[in-house]
Write an enzyme that holds these catalytic residues in place. Structure first.
Site, PDB file in Angstrom:
ATOM      1  N   LEU A   1       7.620  -6.133  -2.791  1.00  0.00           N
ATOM      2  CA  LEU A   1       6.951  -7.178  -2.890  1.00  0.00           C
ATOM      3  C   LEU A   1       6.686  -7.693  -4.358  1.00  0.00           C
ATOM      4  O   LEU A   1       7.030  -7.008  -5.385  1.00  0.00           O
ATOM      5  CB  LEU A   1       5.402  -6.849  -2.602  1.00  0.00           C
ATOM      6  CG  LEU A   1       5.403  -6.368  -1.379  1.00  0.00           C
ATOM      7  CD1 LEU A   1       3.953  -6.193  -0.853  1.00  0.00           C
ATOM      8  CD2 LEU A   1       5.617  -7.798  -0.263  1.00  0.00           C
ATOM      9  N   ASP A   2       6.523  -8.967  -4.922  1.00  0.00           N
ATOM     10  CA  ASP A   2       6.419  -9.638  -5.937  1.00  0.00           C
ATOM     11  C   ASP A   2       5.153  -8.771  -6.869  1.00  0.00           C
ATOM     12  O   ASP A   2       4.128  -8.508  -5.901  1.00  0.00           O
ATOM     13  CB  ASP A   2       5.965 -11.037  -6.083  1.00  0.00           C
ATOM     14  CG  ASP A   2       7.178 -11.927  -5.440  1.00  0.00           C
ATOM     15  OD1 ASP A   2       8.482 -11.505  -5.352  1.00  0.00           O
ATOM     16  OD2 ASP A   2       7.004 -12.725  -4.987  1.00  0.00           O
ATOM     17  N   LYS A   3       5.424  -8.672  -7.971  1.00  0.00           N
ATOM     18  CA  LYS A   3       4.074  -8.058  -8.612  1.00  0.00           C
ATOM     19  C   LYS A   3       2.645  -8.605  -8.311  1.00  0.00           C
ATOM     20  O   LYS A   3       1.785  -7.783  -8.103  1.00  0.00           O
ATOM     21  CB  LYS A   3       4.295  -8.196 -10.112  1.00  0.00           C
ATOM     22  CG  LYS A   3       3.318  -7.564 -11.005  1.00  0.00           C
ATOM     23  CD  LYS A   3       3.489  -7.715 -12.596  1.00  0.00           C
ATOM     24  CE  LYS A   3       2.529  -7.246 -13.445  1.00  0.00           C
ATOM     25  NZ  LYS A   3       2.848  -7.331 -14.809  1.00  0.00           N
TER      26      LYS A   3
END
Length: 284
Positions: free
Chosen positions: A133-135
């Site tokens: 997942l994106d940060k």
């Protein structure tokens, strides 16, 4: 490490060689070691690769440390781990917003993977990244706990046999569900960003379903047919409804990006149990 899996009762009969090669995706080199070292058993008895296995059989594999390569990672903080599901093969965590899924530099130690490694270290197990997942995005993240299950999960992901549903809150009032099918490519002027690129981009499809519509924002569910970087964020911004708090694709201030990996469905690679894992509390 020794692994014992019981084939589901309805598993069709097949040669052990076929099970290892085609269903469990055990690499050729490892299959060779299993055979030559006699490190495979069926129902506690030494097994030959040509023998037939069937539902209810117990398959035991002894995997040597040298059979698979593993890139050592720094240990993070085990007490930060929020476990949603765990068994001998799978670890599913609830990732907080603002934490990277995995390190990009060898000495990084503050990512979810680092924390997962610290959590598993006392059990002498290691995490392997299945997806990310994106940060800025929170929610459900699946890890493999051994190299045996990792290629099976990779194939399931590629074949769209792992279902993921996201929650998002977007700016503006959406009036109907829709499917966004727009190619996504890199932004040549900002390496952090992605753009809609009809000519050179990769195909990307996002299904958007309205959950709640407010005066200024809309809560939506998103399901992806593809897994491009920033896909949900770029697609929603492209229709004039960027995700609230997105630091790259909108400029209105908010405490965080309101995007959350809410739900994960998959069939367990070995037990064939149907797993439904939800990352609470979610956004709403």
């Amino acid at each position: 490490m020794e692994y014992t899996m019981t084939l589901p009762e309805n598993h069709p009969p097949m040669p052990l060689r076929e099970l290892l090669e085609q269903e469990w995706l055990v690499p050729r080199k490892v299959r060779h070691f299993l055979r030559t070292r006699k490190n495979v058993a069926v129902n506690q008895q030494p097994a030959m690769f040509h023998q037939e296995v069937r539902g209810g059989d117990q398959i035991t594999l002894i995997i040597e440390d040298s059979d698979y390569s593993y890139q050592p990672i720094q240990l993070g903080q085990a007490d930060k781990v929020d476990v949603l599901f765990e068994d001998e093969h799978l670890l599913v965590l609830n990732k907080p917003a603002g934490v990277k899924t995995h390190p990009n530099q060898p000495l990084e130690a503050d990512t979810l993977l680092n924390d997962a490694a610290a959590y598993l270290a006392p059990k002498q197990q290691q995490p392997y990244v299945v997806h990310r997942l994106d940060k800025e995005t929170s929610g459900v993240v699946l890890f493999a706990k051994n190299p045996l299950v990792l290629p099976i999960l990779g194939r399931m992901l590629e074949n769209k046999q792992i279902f993921r549903r996201y929650q998002a809150t977007v700016w503006g009032k959406l009036t109907q569900d829709q499917t966004i099918a727009k190619k996504i490519g890199r932004d040549r002027h900002d390496r952090r960003k992605r753009i809609i690129d009809p000519r050179n981009g990769q195909s990307a499809v996002t299904h958007v379903t309205i959950a709640h519509a407010q005066q200024k924002t809309t809560d939506v569910y998103c399901v992806l047919d593809t897994g491009r970087t920033h896909q949900i964020r770029v697609h929603l911004a492209s229709i004039g409804h960027p995700v609230v708090g997105d630091p790259l694709y909108q400029n209105k201030p908010a405490p965080r990006l309101l995007l959350h990996g809410y739900e994960l469905h998959l069939e367990h690679p070995f037990t064939k149990e149907q797993l439904v894992i939800i990352a609470q509390p979610g956004l709403w």
